[in-house]
Every structure is written in C-alpha cells, then in structure tokens.
Design a protein around this motif. Structure first.
Motif, mmCIF file in Angstrom:
data_model
loop_
_atom_site.group_PDB
_atom_site.id
_atom_site.type_symbol
_atom_site.label_atom_id
_atom_site.label_comp_id
_atom_site.label_asym_id
_atom_site.label_seq_id
_atom_site.Cartn_x
_atom_site.Cartn_y
_atom_site.Cartn_z
ATOM 1 N N ASP A 1 7.743 19.082 0.245
ATOM 2 C CA ASP A 1 8.547 18.459 0.957
ATOM 3 C C ASP A 1 7.955 16.979 1.631
ATOM 4 O O ASP A 1 8.318 16.044 1.303
ATOM 5 C CB ASP A 1 9.376 18.961 2.170
ATOM 6 N N VAL A 2 6.959 17.504 2.380
ATOM 7 C CA VAL A 2 6.203 16.489 3.082
ATOM 8 C C VAL A 2 5.401 15.634 2.069
ATOM 9 O O VAL A 2 5.450 14.176 2.174
ATOM 10 C CB VAL A 2 4.856 17.143 3.683
ATOM 11 N N LEU A 3 4.833 15.865 0.869
ATOM 12 C CA LEU A 3 4.083 15.123 -0.112
ATOM 13 C C LEU A 3 5.190 14.391 -0.999
ATOM 14 O O LEU A 3 4.963 13.152 -1.246
ATOM 15 C CB LEU A 3 3.285 15.914 -0.942
ATOM 16 N N ASP A 4 6.213 15.059 -1.342
ATOM 17 C CA ASP A 4 7.308 14.169 -1.961
ATOM 18 C C ASP A 4 8.022 13.001 -1.098
ATOM 19 O O ASP A 4 8.067 11.954 -1.446
ATOM 20 C CB ASP A 4 8.538 15.269 -2.216
ATOM 21 N N GLN A 5 8.218 13.068 0.059
ATOM 22 C CA GLN A 5 8.359 12.320 0.945
ATOM 23 C C GLN A 5 7.486 11.048 1.225
ATOM 24 O O GLN A 5 7.885 9.708 1.128
ATOM 25 C CB GLN A 5 8.640 12.715 2.546
ATOM 26 N N LEU A 6 5.965 11.394 1.051
ATOM 27 C CA LEU A 6 4.871 10.371 1.135
ATOM 28 C C LEU A 6 5.002 9.708 -0.150
ATOM 29 O O LEU A 6 4.790 8.450 -0.204
ATOM 30 C CB LEU A 6 3.770 10.980 1.416
ATOM 31 N N ASP A 7 5.225 10.236 -1.269
ATOM 32 C CA ASP A 7 5.221 9.752 -2.697
ATOM 33 C C ASP A 7 6.384 8.838 -2.738
ATOM 34 O O ASP A 7 6.315 7.982 -3.648
ATOM 35 C CB ASP A 7 5.381 10.949 -3.703
ATOM 36 N N ALA A 8 7.589 9.204 -2.117
ATOM 37 C CA ALA A 8 8.601 8.371 -2.149
ATOM 38 C C ALA A 8 8.671 6.797 -1.623
ATOM 39 O O ALA A 8 9.477 5.922 -1.586
ATOM 40 C CB ALA A 8 9.953 9.034 -1.576
ATOM 41 N N ARG A 9 7.534 6.680 -0.684
ATOM 42 C CA ARG A 9 7.133 5.443 -0.170
ATOM 43 C C ARG A 9 6.927 4.180 -0.951
ATOM 44 O O ARG A 9 6.652 4.512 -2.272
ATOM 45 C CB ARG A 9 6.196 5.541 1.184
ATOM 46 N N SER A 10 6.813 3.178 -0.641
ATOM 47 C CA SER A 10 6.454 1.716 -1.394
ATOM 48 C C SER A 10 5.329 1.887 -1.944
ATOM 49 O O SER A 10 4.260 2.425 -0.937
ATOM 50 C CB SER A 10 6.993 0.647 -0.715
ATOM 51 N N PRO A 11 4.743 1.158 -2.928
ATOM 52 C CA PRO A 11 3.300 1.377 -3.261
ATOM 53 C C PRO A 11 2.419 0.725 -1.989
ATOM 54 O O PRO A 11 1.438 1.192 -1.955
ATOM 55 C CB PRO A 11 3.249 0.489 -4.352
ATOM 56 N N GLU A 12 3.019 -0.257 -1.347
ATOM 57 C CA GLU A 12 2.175 -0.782 -0.094
ATOM 58 C C GLU A 12 1.831 0.107 0.998
ATOM 59 O O GLU A 12 1.059 0.250 1.475
ATOM 60 C CB GLU A 12 2.897 -2.255 0.112
ATOM 61 N N GLN A 13 3.129 0.810 1.257
ATOM 62 C CA GLN A 13 2.924 2.009 2.201
ATOM 63 C C GLN A 13 2.175 3.128 1.912
ATOM 64 O O GLN A 13 1.223 3.571 2.781
ATOM 65 C CB GLN A 13 4.418 2.513 2.684
ATOM 66 N N ARG A 14 2.168 3.559 0.711
ATOM 67 C CA ARG A 14 1.252 4.565 0.183
ATOM 68 C C ARG A 14 -0.505 4.123 0.093
ATOM 69 O O ARG A 14 -1.291 4.806 0.628
ATOM 70 C CB ARG A 14 1.581 4.887 -1.250
ATOM 71 N N GLN A 15 -0.507 2.651 0.035
ATOM 72 C CA GLN A 15 -1.835 2.225 0.010
ATOM 73 C C GLN A 15 -2.481 2.161 1.490
ATOM 74 O O GLN A 15 -3.593 2.369 1.587
ATOM 75 C CB GLN A 15 -1.784 1.076 -0.572
ATOM 76 N N ALA A 16 -1.367 1.928 2.179
ATOM 77 C CA ALA A 16 -2.092 1.511 3.721
ATOM 78 C C ALA A 16 -2.174 2.887 4.316
ATOM 79 O O ALA A 16 -2.799 2.920 5.448
ATOM 80 C CB ALA A 16 -1.063 0.468 4.293
#
Length: 257
Positions: free
Chosen positions: A88-103
C-alpha cells in the motif's frame, strides 16, 4: 475500553490528533486543577473542534494513562486509517508524479529488535521529522504502538505508518525486488554513513542496541555502513543513531533541489 480504541496522553500526542483528526477522539479527559496558558490554549482548540471535555482528577488520569506522564490530558481515540501493508505504501508512492518521485524517493526505516517503547517512540519521532514513508519491525522482536510509544513520539505515531511483519528478512527481500536498496548499520562496516549515496530509494536497517541486527537480516542487506565513533563510547542509543543516518539522507536529498 472498547477494543477498537486506544489511549493517547500528553499535550503533544493528543494535540496532534486534535489537529489532524478531531472526529476520531471518542473521549477527552483533562485535569480541572491545571489552569495554565498551555491548558487554556488546548481547551480552546478542543472546544473549537466541538469536543466534550470530561474533567478527571489526577488519580483517574493516571489510571487511564497506565501510570504515564499525562500532563493533565488523556484521550481515548479511534484508530486512524493508515496504509495496511508495505505494498500500500509503495503503491501510493509510485502513484505520484515523476517530479514528486524524483524529489522524494522512497525512504523506509526497518527496526530489528527494538523492544523498548521509549526507543521506539523516539525513532518514530525522528522518522517523521526526516520524512520517512514507513517504519517496519518484526512481530516477534519489537514493541507495539503502546500509549508510552505515542507519548514519546509526540504525535509521530499518528503520522508515520508502523508496519509489523512476520519475517523481516523476507520483507527486505521483497523491497529489494521493488527497487529499494537495503542499507544496514554495523560497527564493523567498511564504509561510513557519510560515504553512502542516499539519494535513491532506500531502506535503512537499524539493529537493537548491543546485539545489533540478527545475522540473517544482516546478510540480506545490500550494503553495510557505520557511524564513526571518535570517543570512548562504543555506540549510540538506537534513536540517536537513527537520527544520524536519516538526517544524512535528508541532507543529501535536499542537495537534489
């Protein structure tokens, strides 16, 4: 008390719940003899939220708090909805925008054998401050989220998912399969925490004081790092060591911006 509720006590722990989710506070107890500015501000926020405040003497508050240092404030609350699994945690993180994931790449904390509630509460507080996305611990060698943990965590027990898993080594392997690099801490590690690159998806593994990580957990790690100790003391308290490592990760990640 109902089995689906838990007790919080102290201004920090109850105050964070009052700020985040006042509708989950079932009962709020305060000491009527405490009339200082801090209590007046707290009561004003409680009344703003429409909560009914129950006056209780010191003996009743101590009983509700299990003998903990309640500061004149105790609440019975319903559980907050949180991620139930690491997926659940990782799926929520993966669902963010590419910019959010990179930052803000995934940063998890795994505690192997931390059984003292004060240490766990302090680790959760550090994890919240450092922006950790979840804290993991084994069910068989860890402390649960007790009222003491919540008090020491100063509200962080409400904000950081704390996930207890059946097999920590297997869970770390599953995280590796999802692209996270597992970094363990050990006194005899060849590199220091400052030499590691923390800017990608990481799991920091902290062992219990004295015994450290269990052998299988240690072997599961992709890399081991050490905190340099230049004095006579051989090691740091686990919550202090956690802060040293996590804030080195924070420092490096802020440099990305």
């Amino acid at each position: 008390m109902a089995s689906d509720t838990r007790v919080l006590y102290g201004f920090h722990a109850v105050g964070v719940r009052l700020k985040m989710a006042p509708d989950t506070i079932v009962e709020l107890y305060v000491d009527p003899l405490r009339r200082d500015a801090r209590m007046k501000q707290f009561l004003a926020r409680a009344h703003e939220a429409g909560l009914r405040v129950i006056e209780a003497d010191g003996a009743r508050l101590a009983g509700l708090a299990g003998g903990g240092h309640h500061q004149g404030v105790v609440a019975r609350v319903r559980a907050l909805p949180q991620a139930r699994t690491l997926d659940d945690v990782l799926d929520q993180l993966d669902a963010r925008s590419p910019e959010q994931r990179q930052a803000d790449p995934p940063l998890l904390l795994a505690l192997d054998g931390v059984t003292d509630p004060h240490n766990l509460g302090a680790c959760l507080r550090v994890a919240d401050g450092a922006g950790v996305h979840a804290v993991i611990a084994p069910k068989d060698r860890a402390c649960g989220l007790t009222a003491t943990v919540a008090k020491v965590a100063s509200g962080a027990a409400e904000t950081v998912p704390y996930l207890m898993v059946t097999n920590l080594s297997r869970t770390l392997q599953q995280l590796q399969q999802r692209g996270l690099w597992v970094v363990g801490t050990a006194d005899d590690a060849p590199r220091t925490v400052y030499e590691h690159d923390w800017r990608g998806p990481r799991v920091l593994v902290m062992g219990a004081e004295g015994s450290g990580m269990r052998p299988l957990v240690r072997r599961t790690c992709d890399e081991l790092v050490a905190i340099p100790m230049r004095g006579a003391v051989e090691s740091l308290n686990v919550s202090v060591a956690t802060a040293v490592c996590l804030y080195e990760a924070v420092r490096q990640r802020l440099a990305l911006g």
